[in-house]
Design a protein around this motif. Structure first.
Motif, PDB file in Angstrom:
ATOM      1  N   ILE A  12       0.832  -1.207   0.000  1.00  0.00           N
ATOM      2  CA  ILE A  12       0.000   0.000   0.000  1.00  0.00           C
ATOM      3  C   ILE A  12       0.866   1.256   0.000  1.00  0.00           C
ATOM      4  O   ILE A  12       1.981   1.249   0.514  1.00  0.00           O
ATOM      5  CB  ILE A  12      -0.957   0.066   1.218  1.00  0.00           C
ATOM      6  N   TYR A  14       0.472   5.125   1.493  1.00  0.00           N
ATOM      7  CA  TYR A  14      -0.348   5.743   2.532  1.00  0.00           C
ATOM      8  C   TYR A  14       0.227   7.102   2.923  1.00  0.00           C
ATOM      9  O   TYR A  14       1.420   7.362   2.749  1.00  0.00           O
ATOM     10  CB  TYR A  14      -0.421   4.852   3.776  1.00  0.00           C
ATOM     11  N   LEU A 136      -5.179   6.060   1.666  1.00  0.00           N
ATOM     12  CA  LEU A 136      -4.656   4.740   1.288  1.00  0.00           C
ATOM     13  C   LEU A 136      -4.819   4.492  -0.200  1.00  0.00           C
ATOM     14  O   LEU A 136      -5.786   4.934  -0.818  1.00  0.00           O
ATOM     15  CB  LEU A 136      -5.440   3.633   2.002  1.00  0.00           C
TER      16      LEU A 136
END
Length: 144
Positions: A12, A14, A136
């Motif tokens: 991810i 973020y 995100l």
């Protein structure tokens, strides 16, 4: 398209902020964060938000302090006699120190107050007691 689920290794991007907009961390300019969903490698509230996301999906989520670093615990703030610290130690407010417990665990501490007699240290995580907001993006499910 597959969705992230428990056991998947995901990547991810973020950006983490406090509710007032102050940024405390980001993967911007770095490799995406990689972790296994459900393995407890990141804060629980953020992990819950990743489950069910699809690759390429973006989301902004708020994680309550109880599902992040927990509430502040004022019992974790202690005053220690100044002479307990080495004389050559650069003590200043905001300095990070480490203490060892009797069983050998390391506890990170932050110096929050200093006077001639005492040094006050805080063992709370710096983000304890804060609700956290994350932007995100699920970049990849590595083992899908």
């Amino acid at each position: 398209m597959s969705q992230a689920k428990t056991g998947d290794v995901v990547r991810i991007h973020y950006t983490g902020k406090l509710t007032d907009g102050t940024q405390f961390d980001s993967s911007e300019g770095r490799e995406p964060l990689q972790f296994q969903v459900g393995a407890g490698q990141i804060i629980p509230g953020l992990e819950k938000c990743i489950e069910g996301m699809q690759v390429g999906e973006k989301s902004t989520v708020t994680v309550p302090s109880e599902e992040a670093y927990g509430p502040r615990d004022e019992r974790q703030v202690q005053s220690v006699p100044r002479e307990a610290f080495p004389k050559d130690l650069d003590l200043r407010i905001g300095a990070s120190l480490q203490a060892s417990t009797e069983d050998g665990r390391q506890i990170p501490l932050t110096v929050v107050e200093i006077d001639d007699m005492q040094v006050t240290v805080d063992a709370n995580h710096p983000l304890a007691g804060h609700d956290l907001v994350f932007d995100l993006e699920l970049v990849e499910i590595v083992n899908a």
